[in-house]
Design a protein around this motif. Structure first.
Motif, PDB file in Angstrom:
ATOM      1  N   ARG A  88      -1.226  14.096  -4.505  1.00  0.00           N
ATOM      2  CA  ARG A  88       0.153  13.636  -4.343  1.00  0.00           C
ATOM      3  C   ARG A  88       0.418  12.394  -5.197  1.00  0.00           C
ATOM      4  O   ARG A  88       1.485  12.253  -5.778  1.00  0.00           O
ATOM      5  N   TYR A  89      -0.570  11.514  -5.251  1.00  0.00           N
ATOM      6  CA  TYR A  89      -0.398  10.309  -6.063  1.00  0.00           C
ATOM      7  C   TYR A  89      -0.228  10.668  -7.529  1.00  0.00           C
ATOM      8  O   TYR A  89       0.592  10.053  -8.225  1.00  0.00           O
ATOM      9  N   ALA A  90      -0.986  11.650  -8.006  1.00  0.00           N
ATOM     10  CA  ALA A  90      -0.871  12.053  -9.412  1.00  0.00           C
ATOM     11  C   ALA A  90       0.537  12.544  -9.712  1.00  0.00           C
ATOM     12  O   ALA A  90       1.115  12.220 -10.767  1.00  0.00           O
ATOM     13  N   ARG A  91       1.112  13.303  -8.798  1.00  0.00           N
ATOM     14  CA  ARG A  91       2.471  13.806  -9.004  1.00  0.00           C
ATOM     15  C   ARG A  91       3.499  12.671  -8.891  1.00  0.00           C
ATOM     16  O   ARG A  91       4.479  12.613  -9.651  1.00  0.00           O
ATOM     17  N   TYR A  92       3.272  11.778  -7.949  1.00  0.00           N
ATOM     18  CA  TYR A  92       4.127  10.592  -7.791  1.00  0.00           C
ATOM     19  C   TYR A  92       4.099   9.757  -9.069  1.00  0.00           C
ATOM     20  O   TYR A  92       5.151   9.350  -9.595  1.00  0.00           O
ATOM     21  N   ARG A  93       2.911   9.517  -9.584  1.00  0.00           N
ATOM     22  CA  ARG A  93       2.756   8.716 -10.791  1.00  0.00           C
ATOM     23  C   ARG A  93       3.421   9.394 -11.978  1.00  0.00           C
ATOM     24  O   ARG A  93       4.061   8.737 -12.809  1.00  0.00           O
ATOM     25  N   ASN A  94       3.274  10.711 -12.061  1.00  0.00           N
ATOM     26  CA  ASN A  94       3.887  11.452 -13.160  1.00  0.00           C
ATOM     27  C   ASN A  94       5.406  11.305 -13.140  1.00  0.00           C
ATOM     28  O   ASN A  94       6.049  11.140 -14.181  1.00  0.00           O
ATOM     29  N   LEU A  95       5.989  11.358 -11.939  1.00  0.00           N
ATOM     30  CA  LEU A  95       7.444  11.189 -11.820  1.00  0.00           C
ATOM     31  C   LEU A  95       7.882   9.798 -12.275  1.00  0.00           C
ATOM     32  O   LEU A  95       8.894   9.646 -12.956  1.00  0.00           O
ATOM     33  N   LEU A  96       7.115   8.787 -11.878  1.00  0.00           N
ATOM     34  CA  LEU A  96       7.552   7.409 -12.113  1.00  0.00           C
ATOM     35  C   LEU A  96       7.066   6.828 -13.434  1.00  0.00           C
ATOM     36  O   LEU A  96       7.274   5.640 -13.703  1.00  0.00           O
ATOM     37  N   THR A  97       6.435   7.635 -14.257  1.00  0.00           N
ATOM     38  CA  THR A  97       6.095   7.174 -15.610  1.00  0.00           C
ATOM     39  C   THR A  97       6.948   7.888 -16.651  1.00  0.00           C
ATOM     40  O   THR A  97       6.667   7.821 -17.845  1.00  0.00           O
ATOM     41  N   SER A  98       8.003   8.544 -16.198  1.00  0.00           N
ATOM     42  CA  SER A  98       8.909   9.225 -17.108  1.00  0.00           C
ATOM     43  C   SER A  98       9.617   8.215 -18.005  1.00  0.00           C
ATOM     44  O   SER A  98       9.973   7.109 -17.574  1.00  0.00           O
ATOM     45  N   VAL A  99       9.825   8.598 -19.267  1.00  0.00           N
ATOM     46  CA  VAL A  99      10.533   7.705 -20.188  1.00  0.00           C
ATOM     47  C   VAL A  99      12.046   7.840 -20.029  1.00  0.00           C
ATOM     48  O   VAL A  99      12.801   6.988 -20.495  1.00  0.00           O
ATOM     49  N   ARG A 100      12.479   8.904 -19.384  1.00  0.00           N
ATOM     50  CA  ARG A 100      13.920   9.092 -19.189  1.00  0.00           C
ATOM     51  C   ARG A 100      14.367   8.343 -17.938  1.00  0.00           C
ATOM     52  O   ARG A 100      13.568   8.063 -17.048  1.00  0.00           O
ATOM     53  N   PRO A 101      15.644   8.003 -17.840  1.00  0.00           N
ATOM     54  CA  PRO A 101      16.146   7.372 -16.613  1.00  0.00           C
ATOM     55  C   PRO A 101      15.953   8.299 -15.419  1.00  0.00           C
ATOM     56  O   PRO A 101      16.118   9.519 -15.528  1.00  0.00           O
ATOM     57  N   LEU A 102      15.598   7.728 -14.282  1.00  0.00           N
ATOM     58  CA  LEU A 102      15.349   8.526 -13.081  1.00  0.00           C
ATOM     59  C   LEU A 102      16.648   8.758 -12.321  1.00  0.00           C
ATOM     60  O   LEU A 102      17.479   7.865 -12.194  1.00  0.00           O
ATOM     61  N   SER A 103      16.792   9.957 -11.808  1.00  0.00           N
ATOM     62  CA  SER A 103      17.924  10.258 -10.931  1.00  0.00           C
ATOM     63  C   SER A 103      17.556   9.863  -9.508  1.00  0.00           C
ATOM     64  O   SER A 103      16.387   9.622  -9.195  1.00  0.00           O
ATOM     65  N   GLN A 104      18.547   9.815  -8.640  1.00  0.00           N
ATOM     66  CA  GLN A 104      18.264   9.526  -7.233  1.00  0.00           C
ATOM     67  C   GLN A 104      17.346  10.591  -6.646  1.00  0.00           C
ATOM     68  O   GLN A 104      16.463  10.291  -5.835  1.00  0.00           O
ATOM     69  N   ASP A 105      17.514  11.829  -7.068  1.00  0.00           N
ATOM     70  CA  ASP A 105      16.649  12.903  -6.592  1.00  0.00           C
ATOM     71  C   ASP A 105      15.205  12.680  -7.015  1.00  0.00           C
ATOM     72  O   ASP A 105      14.273  12.952  -6.251  1.00  0.00           O
ATOM     73  N   ASP A 106      14.986  12.190  -8.247  1.00  0.00           N
ATOM     74  CA  ASP A 106      13.630  11.887  -8.705  1.00  0.00           C
ATOM     75  C   ASP A 106      12.993  10.823  -7.812  1.00  0.00           C
ATOM     76  O   ASP A 106      11.831  10.937  -7.404  1.00  0.00           O
ATOM     77  N   ALA A 136       0.835  -1.200   0.000  1.00  0.00           N
ATOM     78  CA  ALA A 136       0.000   0.000   0.000  1.00  0.00           C
ATOM     79  C   ALA A 136       0.869   1.250   0.000  1.00  0.00           C
ATOM     80  O   ALA A 136       1.857   1.338   0.737  1.00  0.00           O
ATOM     81  N   LEU A 137       0.503   2.228  -0.819  1.00  0.00           N
ATOM     82  CA  LEU A 137       1.245   3.482  -0.889  1.00  0.00           C
ATOM     83  C   LEU A 137       0.821   4.452   0.201  1.00  0.00           C
ATOM     84  O   LEU A 137       1.564   5.380   0.538  1.00  0.00           O
ATOM     85  N   ALA A 138      -0.395   4.261   0.732  1.00  0.00           N
ATOM     86  CA  ALA A 138      -0.894   5.151   1.778  1.00  0.00           C
ATOM     87  C   ALA A 138      -1.899   4.390   2.637  1.00  0.00           C
ATOM     88  O   ALA A 138      -2.515   3.421   2.176  1.00  0.00           O
ATOM     89  N   TYR A 139      -2.064   4.853   3.883  1.00  0.00           N
ATOM     90  CA  TYR A 139      -3.034   4.260   4.804  1.00  0.00           C
ATOM     91  C   TYR A 139      -3.809   5.409   5.425  1.00  0.00           C
ATOM     92  O   TYR A 139      -3.243   6.235   6.139  1.00  0.00           O
ATOM     93  N   LEU A 140      -5.102   5.465   5.147  1.00  0.00           N
ATOM     94  CA  LEU A 140      -5.956   6.529   5.676  1.00  0.00           C
ATOM     95  C   LEU A 140      -6.930   5.938   6.677  1.00  0.00           C
ATOM     96  O   LEU A 140      -7.614   4.943   6.375  1.00  0.00           O
ATOM     97  N   VAL A 141      -6.998   6.545   7.866  1.00  0.00           N
ATOM     98  CA  VAL A 141      -7.866   6.050   8.935  1.00  0.00           C
ATOM     99  C   VAL A 141      -9.256   6.643   8.779  1.00  0.00           C
ATOM    100  O   VAL A 141      -9.432   7.864   8.764  1.00  0.00           O
ATOM    101  N   LYS A 142     -10.247   5.777   8.656  1.00  0.00           N
ATOM    102  CA  LYS A 142     -11.640   6.202   8.534  1.00  0.00           C
ATOM    103  C   LYS A 142     -12.235   6.437   9.927  1.00  0.00           C
ATOM    104  O   LYS A 142     -11.891   5.719  10.867  1.00  0.00           O
ATOM    105  N   PRO A 143     -13.158   7.397  10.048  1.00  0.00           N
ATOM    106  CA  PRO A 143     -13.601   8.320   8.993  1.00  0.00           C
ATOM    107  C   PRO A 143     -12.605   9.467   8.827  1.00  0.00           C
ATOM    108  O   PRO A 143     -11.915   9.845   9.772  1.00  0.00           O
TER     109      PRO A 143
END
Length: 216
Positions: free
Chosen positions: A114-132, A95-102
């Motif tokens: 945050r997930y959208a930005r995370y996904r955008n970073l990890l779907t890059s076609v270029r090699p990822l740097s350690q910073d990425d 799991a990438l996140a755990y949210l306590v209900k309610p």
């Protein structure tokens, strides 16, 4: 159907509906029809190939964490369970996140962003740097980008290259064996966080040059 497809898995139709609406309200996301059992979830996943699953733990026909463990799909666990063992199981299952209900739907909206930005970073076609990679991990941990003073290994190396003396980006690049562009990018990021001071000097050619010195 474009956008990040999200499947809610929750046997409480009211809760499932609220979470589905929270997803649908986010630009760039597509909310699939919720599943109320593990069996329904597997059928929906096979039919619609969601990008993200939001799974409750306690489902009529099994354990939501076990479902997450078997999926090759990103997942959040959304549950009222707050015991440490369940939380550990969820993260061990992937799991990438755990949210306590309610929780307020704004919390879910923020995690989806945050997930959208995370996904955008990890779907890059270029090699990822350690910073990425570090940035992607920080996004899902809920850390504010740029607010943390934690330094990557590359940033530590750049700071070490300054070693109490000022230098240009080109000089730093030569000292640590990276391109000038890479050195410049890290120096600029460090300067924005107050870890490096920047001054403007004129070189022998009369052209202005940025000089960097460690220390805020």
């Amino acid at each position: 159907m474009s956008g990040i497809r999200v499947l809610v898995v929750d046997d409480d139709f009211r809760v499932a509906g609220l979470h589905r609406e929270a997803v649908a309200a986010r630009p760039g996301f597509v909310a699939l029809e919720p599943a109320r059992t593990i069996g329904e979830a597997r059928i929906a996943i096979a039919a619609h190939a969601p990008d993200l699953v939001l799974a409750d733990v306690y489902l009529p026909d099994g354990d939501g964490i076990d479902l997450v463990r078997t999926l090759d799909v990103d997942a959040f666990v959304l549950s009222a369970a707050t015991d440490a063992a369940t939380v550990r199981r969820a993260f061990s299952a992937g799991a990438l996140a755990y949210l306590v209900k309610p929780f307020d739907t704004r919390v879910l909206a923020e995690r989806l962003e945050r997930y959208a930005r995370y996904r955008n970073l990890l779907t890059s076609v270029r090699p990822l740097s350690q910073d990425d990679i570090d940035r992607a991990a920080s996004l899902m941990r809920g850390e504010r980008e740029g607010a943390s003073l934690a330094r990557s290994a590359t940033e530590q190396t750049v700071l070490g290259a300054l070693a109490g003396d000022e230098a240009s980006a080109s000089e730093v690049a030569e000292r640590i064996g990276v391109s000038r562009a890479t050195a410049q990018r890290h120096l600029t990021a460090l300067a924005e966080r107050g870890l490096v001071q920047v001054s403007l000097r004129y070189g022998s050619t009369g052209r202005p040059e940025h000089r960097f010195r460690a220390g805020g």
